[in-house]
Design an enzyme around this catalytic site. Structure first.
Site, mmCIF file in Angstrom:
data_model
loop_
_atom_site.group_PDB
_atom_site.id
_atom_site.type_symbol
_atom_site.label_atom_id
_atom_site.label_comp_id
_atom_site.label_asym_id
_atom_site.label_seq_id
_atom_site.Cartn_x
_atom_site.Cartn_y
_atom_site.Cartn_z
ATOM 1 N N ASN A 11 4.214 67.231 59.607
ATOM 2 C CA ASN A 11 4.087 68.579 60.166
ATOM 3 C C ASN A 11 5.379 68.874 60.916
ATOM 4 O OD1 ASN A 11 1.438 68.800 59.265
ATOM 5 N ND2 ASN A 11 0.525 68.447 61.265
ATOM 6 N N GLN A 12 5.922 70.064 60.695
ATOM 7 C CA GLN A 12 7.154 70.451 61.380
ATOM 8 C C GLN A 12 6.983 71.834 62.020
ATOM 9 O OE1 GLN A 12 10.074 68.670 61.944
ATOM 10 N NE2 GLN A 12 8.819 66.951 61.254
ATOM 11 N N ALA A 13 6.106 71.887 63.022
ATOM 12 C CA ALA A 13 5.818 73.150 63.710
ATOM 13 C C ALA A 13 7.029 73.699 64.451
ATOM 14 C CB ALA A 13 4.650 72.980 64.678
ATOM 15 N N LYS B 83 -1.199 59.807 64.783
ATOM 16 C CA LYS B 83 -2.078 60.848 65.311
ATOM 17 C C LYS B 83 -3.406 60.826 64.554
ATOM 18 C CE LYS B 83 1.499 64.093 66.735
ATOM 19 N NZ LYS B 83 2.760 63.801 66.069
ATOM 20 N N ARG C 98 -0.820 71.810 56.509
ATOM 21 C CA ARG C 98 -0.702 71.207 57.842
ATOM 22 C C ARG C 98 -1.798 70.167 58.062
ATOM 23 N NH1 ARG C 98 1.673 71.880 62.709
ATOM 24 N NH2 ARG C 98 0.434 71.399 64.543
ATOM 25 N N LYS C 99 -1.373 68.945 58.397
ATOM 26 C CA LYS C 99 -2.356 67.919 58.710
ATOM 27 C C LYS C 99 -3.200 68.397 59.891
ATOM 28 C CE LYS C 99 1.059 65.039 59.156
ATOM 29 N NZ LYS C 99 1.872 63.873 59.534
ATOM 30 N N ASP D 215 3.891 59.239 58.158
ATOM 31 C CA ASP D 215 4.193 60.343 59.053
ATOM 32 C C ASP D 215 5.643 60.132 59.498
ATOM 33 O OD1 ASP D 215 3.818 62.498 60.932
ATOM 34 O OD2 ASP D 215 3.501 60.993 62.496
ATOM 35 N N ARG D 216 6.309 61.178 59.944
ATOM 36 C CA ARG D 216 7.704 60.983 60.361
ATOM 37 C C ARG D 216 7.809 60.681 61.857
ATOM 38 N NH1 ARG D 216 12.496 65.286 60.778
ATOM 39 N NH2 ARG D 216 11.737 65.211 62.916
ATOM 40 N N ASP D 217 7.590 61.688 62.695
ATOM 41 C CA ASP D 217 7.795 61.520 64.140
ATOM 42 C C ASP D 217 6.773 60.545 64.716
ATOM 43 O OD1 ASP D 217 9.914 63.422 64.177
ATOM 44 O OD2 ASP D 217 8.424 65.023 64.110
#
Length: 183
Positions: A52-54, A135, A108-109, A9-11
């Site tokens: 995910n980049q909402a 998460k 989207r995860k 995951d990134r963030d």
């Protein structure tokens, strides 16, 4: 030939989650991320980012801005002798946003779409792969894709519900503890 992957995951895993990070000056690498990835490469893993980049759906930044930051991030990894094979991202949000990216999707995860795309494009053996996230939705996406080795780094999100699919998950307090599980 078996191809195994380390999915990140990134963030919250690669960078400190300051909320919708989209500029290099706000991007702070998590302690231990480079060492973790170097170990993974030594053990024969390809490295992929699944994020995910909402913020794109919400209009905080656009795809070009995200891609510019991703190129910068990949170059920073390269300076540490780490190759990121590909950054997969979902720009969608099912309910919140201001543009055409407000929709339900399969990427989207907790959906496994991004992982499955990597599997197809790189002939990844998911049973031999590892997913590290912060998460529950990361763990669900990995589970839904068939990844058995799932590592959850405790964060402000790890007590969110639902908590299904965390059975069998390795829980750690900080990212650098994950190094010992890269075998």
């Amino acid at each position: 030939m078996m191809n195994k992957a380390l999915f990140l995951d990134r963030d919250g895993i690669i960078n400190v989650d300051h909320g919708y990070v989209h500029k290099p000056e706000n991007f702070e690498f998590v302690e231990g991320i480079f060492e973790l990835c170097q170990r993974a490469i030594e053990k024969g893993y390809q490295i992929f980012v699944i994020t995910n980049q909402a913020g794109i759906a919400r209009g905080y930044y656009d795809i070009a801005t995200f891609e510019t930051l991703s190129k910068w991030m990949v170059n920073e990894f390269a300076k540490h002798k780490v190759t990121i094979s590909k950054v997969y991202f979902c720009p969608h949000h099912p309910t919140k946003g201001v543009n055409d990216f407000v929709m339900s999707c399969k990427c989207r995860k907790p959906e496994p779409g991004m992982i499955n795309q990597a599997k197809e494009e790189y002939a990844i053996t998911l049973m031999e792969s590892i997913f590290i996230g912060d998460k529950i939705s990361d763990m669900q996406a990995a589970y839904n894709a068939g990844i058995k080795s799932r590592i959850l780094v405790d964060s402000r999100y790890t007590n969110e519900s639902p908590s299904e699919h965390i059975e069998g998950v390795i829980r750690i307090n900080e990212l650098k503890q994950a190094i010992e599980f890269i075998v």
